[in-house]
Design a protein around this motif. Structure first.
Motif, short mmCIF file in Angstrom:
data_model
loop_
_atom_site.label_atom_id
_atom_site.label_comp_id
_atom_site.label_asym_id
_atom_site.label_seq_id
_atom_site.Cartn_x
_atom_site.Cartn_y
_atom_site.Cartn_z
N LEU A 115 7.12 34.46 30.82
CA LEU A 115 6.86 34.99 32.16
C LEU A 115 7.87 34.50 33.18
CD1 LEU A 115 2.97 34.64 32.35
CD2 LEU A 115 4.27 36.77 32.28
N LYS A 116 8.19 33.20 33.13
CA LYS A 116 8.99 32.58 34.18
C LYS A 116 10.46 32.41 33.82
CE LYS A 116 5.50 31.99 37.00
NZ LYS A 116 5.40 32.74 38.27
N GLY A 117 10.75 32.33 32.51
CA GLY A 117 12.15 32.21 32.11
C GLY A 117 12.90 33.49 32.45
N GLU A 118 14.05 33.36 33.04
CA GLU A 118 14.76 34.53 33.54
C GLU A 118 15.19 35.48 32.43
OE1 GLU A 118 18.00 33.33 35.95
OE2 GLU A 118 16.77 32.34 37.46
N GLY A 119 15.09 36.77 32.73
CA GLY A 119 15.68 37.79 31.87
C GLY A 119 14.80 38.36 30.80
N ARG A 120 13.54 37.92 30.69
CA ARG A 120 12.70 38.42 29.60
C ARG A 120 11.97 39.70 29.97
NH1 ARG A 120 11.92 34.83 25.41
NH2 ARG A 120 11.20 36.72 24.39
N GLY A 121 11.85 40.00 31.26
CA GLY A 121 11.29 41.28 31.68
C GLY A 121 9.79 41.40 31.55
N PHE A 122 9.07 40.27 31.42
CA PHE A 122 7.61 40.31 31.36
C PHE A 122 6.99 40.31 32.76
CE2 PHE A 122 8.58 38.51 27.18
CZ PHE A 122 7.70 39.20 26.37
N THR A 123 7.75 39.87 33.75
CA THR A 123 7.19 39.66 35.08
C THR A 123 7.46 40.83 36.01
OG1 THR A 123 7.21 38.20 37.01
CG2 THR A 123 9.30 38.44 35.82
N PHE A 124 6.51 41.06 36.92
CA PHE A 124 6.68 42.10 37.94
C PHE A 124 7.01 41.46 39.29
CE2 PHE A 124 2.16 41.64 36.71
CZ PHE A 124 1.76 40.78 37.72
N LYS A 142 9.90 39.67 39.99
CA LYS A 142 11.32 39.58 40.32
C LYS A 142 12.12 40.61 39.51
CE LYS A 142 11.64 35.65 37.14
NZ LYS A 142 11.95 34.23 37.01
N GLU A 143 13.34 40.81 39.93
CA GLU A 143 14.22 41.82 39.33
C GLU A 143 14.75 41.34 37.99
OE1 GLU A 143 16.53 45.56 40.05
OE2 GLU A 143 14.89 44.65 41.13
N GLU A 144 14.38 42.04 36.92
CA GLU A 144 14.86 41.71 35.58
C GLU A 144 15.03 42.99 34.77
OE1 GLU A 144 12.93 37.25 34.96
OE2 GLU A 144 12.34 38.88 33.62
N PRO A 145 15.82 42.94 33.70
CA PRO A 145 15.92 44.11 32.83
C PRO A 145 14.57 44.41 32.19
CG PRO A 145 17.65 42.50 32.34
CD PRO A 145 16.68 41.82 33.26
N LEU A 146 14.31 45.67 31.91
CA LEU A 146 13.06 46.05 31.24
C LEU A 146 13.15 45.66 29.76
CD1 LEU A 146 12.08 49.56 32.63
CD2 LEU A 146 10.73 47.46 32.73
N ASP A 147 12.49 44.57 29.41
CA ASP A 147 12.61 44.05 28.05
C ASP A 147 11.24 43.89 27.39
OD1 ASP A 147 13.20 42.66 25.71
OD2 ASP A 147 14.85 41.58 26.62
N MET A 148 10.57 42.77 27.65
CA MET A 148 9.22 42.46 27.15
C MET A 148 9.13 42.25 25.64
SD MET A 148 6.60 44.77 29.42
CE MET A 148 7.00 45.32 31.09
#
Length: 294
Positions: free
Chosen positions: A111-120, A122-128
């Motif tokens: 959730l909090k590690g940058e770049g994984r895309g699980f969170t809504f 902050k701005e991150e790539p759509l990953d999950m």
């Protein structure tokens, strides 16, 4: 490896230790070892236990390795899906285990590690993706699924009963959607402001949940594993499952109830205490069910 400050706080730890560590317990299978929180507590509480930890996410496995360092020689970690634990047990020449743990929550690192895309948030790539080696990501779901299919999964897996169709339609209209915040904007446009404000949880929670479930085949994998899980337990061995939403909990409840090899020890799920919820608000939706091999 990415660093972050908000390390994962495992849920219902004392209850897991109390129910899972029977006097006969020697081998424990942690199917979703994550950052190693429950595994650490189990190993600390049972000096003679050996723990087999499984997780698809190589990054959280590295965190677990750090957390379990003091128990070196008493555990082994594998990067794998829990649906393949029969192969892992065979590899280790272990026929059955005395305890099985499944924590179905998402790790704080994810959730909090940058770049994984699980969170809504902050701005991150759509990953999950739980498995970073997989080619199938949230981007594929959001940008390639039909409007009808998006509507279905948001309705069924997100339990977004009222606005699933509107959200699906808005997603399709706004394609291509490349980031988490782009997706949040599409959801926001589909849900009236009064409804967004009224909800206790973030209005994007349900849609993000639905997409994450599809990306990682979470419900299908859970059903598949629970069907064969009793076969991995010794007589008197126990299985403990922590779920965080009603879809998972229903699957666990039905699997325990329908198994001729299990005796249910928790007719109703165990919930976190008020004290735990106050100390760790993310624990509030946790539900623990335990069954014992007959």
């Amino acid at each position: 490896m990415r660093e972050y400050s908000a390390y994962h706080v495992p849920v219902l730890v004392n209850e897991v230790v109390e129910y899972l560590l029977t006097p006969q317990c020697k081998f424990i299978l942690d199917c979703t070892v994550g950052e190693g929180g429950h595994a650490r507590a189990l190993l600390a509480s049972c000096k003679d236990c050996f723990l087999i930890g499984v997780d698809l996410d190589s990054e959280v496995l590295n965190l677990a390795e750090r957390k379990l360092k003091e128990f070196e020689g008493r555990y082994k970690l594998f990067k794998a899906s829990y649906v393949d634990v029969d192969l892992i047990l065979k590899l280790m020449n272990i026929e059955r285990v005395d305890g099985i743990l499944m924590d179905l929550g998402v790790s704080m690192y994810q959730l909090k590690g940058e770049g994984r895309g699980f969170t809504f948030e902050k701005e991150e790539p759509l990953d999950m993706r739980m498995d970073l080696e997989s080619d199938f990501s949230a981007w594929s779901v959001v940008n390639e699924f039909s409007e009808e299919e998006l509507s279905r999964i948001i309705f069924e897996y997100g339990e977004e009963k009222k606005f699933a169709r509107r959200i699906a339609r808005k997603i399709v209209e706004r394609r291509p959607i490349n980031t988490t915040l782009d997706l949040v904007k599409a959801i926001a446009e589909a849900i009236p402001q009064r409804e967004r404000v009224r909800r206790k949880k973030h209005f994007a929670t349900k849609t993000f949940q639905a997409i994450r479930i599809v990306v990682n085949r979470e419900l299908d994998n859970l059903k598949s594993f629970l069907e064969k899980a009793p076969n991995f337990l010794t007589s008197g061995g126990r299985i403990a499952v922590i779920s965080f939403h009603s879809l998972e909990d229903r699957i666990v409840k039905n699997a325990f109830r329908n198994s001729e090899k299990l005796k249910i020890l928790t007719p109703k799920p165990i919930r976190p205490s008020e004290k735990e919820v106050k100390e760790n608000p993310r624990s509030r939706s946790g539900r623990l069910r335990i069954a014992e091999r007959i």
